[in-house]
Design an enzyme around this catalytic site. Structure first.
Site, mmCIF file in Angstrom:
data_model
loop_
_atom_site.group_PDB
_atom_site.id
_atom_site.type_symbol
_atom_site.label_atom_id
_atom_site.label_comp_id
_atom_site.label_asym_id
_atom_site.label_seq_id
_atom_site.Cartn_x
_atom_site.Cartn_y
_atom_site.Cartn_z
ATOM 1 C CD GLU A 196 -4.379 -12.958 -3.064
ATOM 2 O OE1 GLU A 196 -4.027 -11.773 -2.931
ATOM 3 O OE2 GLU A 196 -3.570 -13.909 -3.203
ATOM 4 C CE LYS B 293 -3.030 -17.587 -2.278
ATOM 5 N NZ LYS B 293 -2.613 -16.538 -3.243
ATOM 6 C CD GLN B 294 -5.095 -15.332 0.933
ATOM 7 O OE1 GLN B 294 -5.298 -15.717 -0.207
ATOM 8 N NE2 GLN B 294 -4.177 -14.438 1.219
ATOM 9 C CD1 TRP C 141 0.081 -1.066 3.237
ATOM 10 C CD2 TRP C 141 0.084 1.157 3.330
ATOM 11 N NE1 TRP C 141 0.672 -0.700 4.413
ATOM 12 C CE2 TRP C 141 0.683 0.652 4.509
ATOM 13 C CE3 TRP C 141 -0.037 2.535 3.170
ATOM 14 C CZ2 TRP C 141 1.166 1.478 5.518
ATOM 15 C CZ3 TRP C 141 0.448 3.359 4.183
ATOM 16 C CH2 TRP C 141 1.036 2.821 5.338
ATOM 17 C CG ASP C 142 2.993 4.695 -1.397
ATOM 18 O OD1 ASP C 142 2.861 5.835 -0.944
ATOM 19 O OD2 ASP C 142 4.086 4.180 -1.669
#
Length: 652
Positions: free
Chosen positions: A388, A456-457, A298-299
């Protein structure tokens, strides 16, 4: 260093892992490399356009390998010392030892250094020679490098990256000075011991490179270069001390995680400069095609990118993640919220752009919502949840819950800042759909999710922690039991940590331990380097997985939860763990040390801020007992749920 901890924080082996990706990393806030590697990376220095943007490979003169010619099968050892932030390679041959040390200086962040020390073990007088093998050439596939004039005995190159991140955008510049390294070093006949030291200074300007190199030379002349690094590193470890009494493997994993994560952070009292964030594989990794290309996840912005590099724009090679995994925007704002709750730093939001960011995120979430006449609720459609394996779904439970949290924080912060907040923020937070199955009493991952469908997670289990989405213990248990058996066992490393935290919340200690033990399949020997996936694939030195593991200890074992007005605690230890000590917990201008056993919690305020003045604190148990927390005064009480809060009866 606590008694008995020293050896557990020193990882030593007689052979290196066959996979060079699993070699330990040596990093600071600006420079990073894997040991014995012929490249290094500098923070913020990327090359390549858009999705091809990756960390630029800078040639490393310090990626050398020591050898003892003529010695038959000498004994060798390789050591990562997490207490000193130093890697060493030692050769023990008949009559002498040779030791090569490498470190990225923690306070002089533009400096890396190595040394070679030869020491006689007997009374011989013949010369002793070691070879220094290196693949270093002053060239790079990512930089146009030009030789410059030598400086104080150092060679000098400089140049720019080849391809800007965006057309017409900046191309970062690199300046590097390094001590020439010979192919051989010889201890002469009359010498008992000698040390050779070599420096590499890398910076974005010639002036900074020269300043850092000169500072390194001055410390070398004073005999204190390595000592100054060790002192700075030790101070950092003291400020972030976590110690537990329990299985040796768990304690070693803790030391490894702290080492790799803390080495990626800037020194607290170092020179001011931009910090470019932490990528999943750390600064040492991220060349083209590996470890997410060194991207930060992120930014700064209103809709945060999934992956960013130097400009803050989206640079994920696969468009779908940046376009659909929008929950990252709420994740970032949650970090701002937790910072605000633990500091009450109104200046950041009033004067330094914090409010503008919060407001923009709230407006972004409103722009992504559509009203459903049928359900009389707001929807967010066409997203990828944290899981995902699924995309283009509607009403991801996690995404919508984190959007609600963003809007509630924006509304509350506006009230604290005495600013008007649009009524729609509260309205949409109240009316956004978070899928819930009333019959089964659990949260479907998204609209249309079928129980038993593989994921997936960690996804829905994140509603409980870190989101603290309101739910009963029954629903929390049902979410864990619904998703634990269908989560891919080969999924990313941070997943099982979140299940462990959930079971600790419910005091299911054996189930928590079994989830925590799954993490160890992602920790490689001998240097405790994490891999993203248990089969060894994905990113290496996987800081994301280490962060999840640390959260089990810092939030699972302690039960710490950050709320608007309290720091909750509710300890729970799996079998085999008898004590946990955490120091330098920052809360409302206070630094606290907390020690927890199965029978007793001990707290002490060790330091208070004077400007601005810290808020006086008290510990309150669920039973109603109150314990004032004065600076320098240790308070203890039976282990039980409770919280830390401002003391209503004491004025700072």
């Amino acid at each position: 260093m606590a008694d008995g901890e020293g050896g557990l924080g020193v990882f030593t082996a007689t052979a290196l892992p066959e996979d060079p990706r699993l070699l330990p990393t040596v990093t600071n806030a600006f420079l990073g490399t894997r040991v014995f590697r012929d490249i290094l990376h500098a923070a913020g220095v990327y090359s390549g356009a858009a999705g091809d943007t990756h960390r630029a490979d800078v040639p490393s003169p310090l990626g050398l390998r020591m050898a003892a010619p003529g010695a038959r099968s000498p004994a060798q050892s390789f050591t990562l010392n997490t207490w000193t932030g130093t890697f060493s390679h030692t050769i023990r041959a008949p009559g002498y030892t040779a030791t090569h040390q490498l470190y990225a200086h923690h306070s002089l962040v533009h400096l890396m250094a190595c040394s070679v020390t030869i020491r006689r073990l007997d009374g011989s007088t013949h010369p002793v020679t070691v070879q220094l093998q290196s693949l270093f050439v002053p060239q790079s596939q990512d930089l146009h490098l030009i030789p410059g004039p030598d400086f104080q005995g150092a060679h000098y190159i400089y140049g720019q990256t080849l391809v800007p991140e965006v057309e017409g955008g900046p191309r970062p510049t690199v300046h590097m000075l390094w001590t020439p390294i010979p192919q051989r070093l010889t201890l002469c006949g009359g010498q008992r011991r000698r040390r050779w030291q070599f420096l590499a200074a890398v910076a974005g300007s010639e002036e900074e490179a020269k300043r850092s190199y000169s500072a390194g030379l001055a410390l070398l002349a004073a005999g204190s270069l390595h000592r100054s690094h060790v002192r700075a590193w030790a101070a950092l470890r003291r400020q972030c001390s976590v110690r537990l009494d329990g299985p040796a493997a768990l304690r070693q994993a803790l030391h490894g995680c702290l080492h790799y994560l803390l080495s990626a952070l800037p020194p607290r009292r170092g020179p001011a400069g931009p910090f470019h964030g932490i990528s999943p594989g750390g600064l040492a990794n991220g060349t083209r095609g590996e470890d997410y290309w060194g991207h930060v996840f992120w930014d700064q912005g209103a809709k945060f990118p999934w992956e960013s590099a130097a400009t803050g724009r989206e640079v994920c090679p696969e468009e779908i993640y940046g376009a659909q995994e929008i929950h990252v925007t709420g994740d970032v704002l949650m970090a701002f919220e937790q910072y605000y709750c633990t500091t009450q730093d109104l200046k950041l939001f009033r004067e330094e752009g914090g409010w503008e960011l919060v407001e923009a995120v709230a407006q972004y979430w409103c722009s992504r919502m559509v009203w459903s006449e049928e359900e009389q609720l707001y929807h967010i459609r066409g997203v990828m949840p944290p899981d995902e394996y699924h995309s283009h779904v509607d009403n991801s439970a996690y995404t919508n819950a984190v959007a609600r949290r963003s809007l509630n924080f924006a509304t509350d912060l506006a009230r604290d800042l005495l600013l008007p907040a649009p009524e729609e923020w509260e309205d949409r937070a109240r009316k956004i759909k978070v899928p819930f199955d009333e019959e089964r009493k659990y949260h479907p991952e998204y609209d249309g999710y079928s129980p038993g469908e593989p994921v997936k997670q960690a996804d829905v289990v994140l509603l409980g922690f870190p989101l603290m989405h309101p739910m009963s213990a029954e629903v929390r248990r049902n979410d864990l039991e619904m998703y634990e058996p269908v989560t891919d066992p080969a999924g990313p490393a941070m997943t099982w940590s979140m299940f462990a935290v959930g079971w600790l919340e419910l005091k299911e200690l054996q189930r928590a331990r079994s989830q925590l033990e799954k993490c160890f399949s992602n920790i490689t020997e001998p240097f405790k380097v994490w891999v993203e996936n248990s089969d060894g694939s994905g990113a290496v030195n996987f800081l994301t997985g280490m962060g999840g593991f640390l959260q089990v200890i810092l939030f699972g074992f302690t039960g710490f939860r950050i709320t608007r007005s309290r720091l909750l605690f509710d300890p729970a230890f799996p079998d085999g763990i008898t004590k946990l000590e955490v120091s330098s917990i920052s809360y409302l201008g206070n630094k606290l040390e907390v020690s927890i056993t199965g029978e007793e919690i001990r707290m002490e305020v060790t330091e208070t801020s004077r400007d601005p003045p810290a808020s006086p604190l008290e510990a309150v148990l669920a039973s109603g007992q109150r314990f004032p927390l004065g600076e320098g005064q240790s308070v203890s009480f039976p282990t039980a749920p409770g919280w830390i809060q401002r003391s209503p009866s004491r004025i700072p």
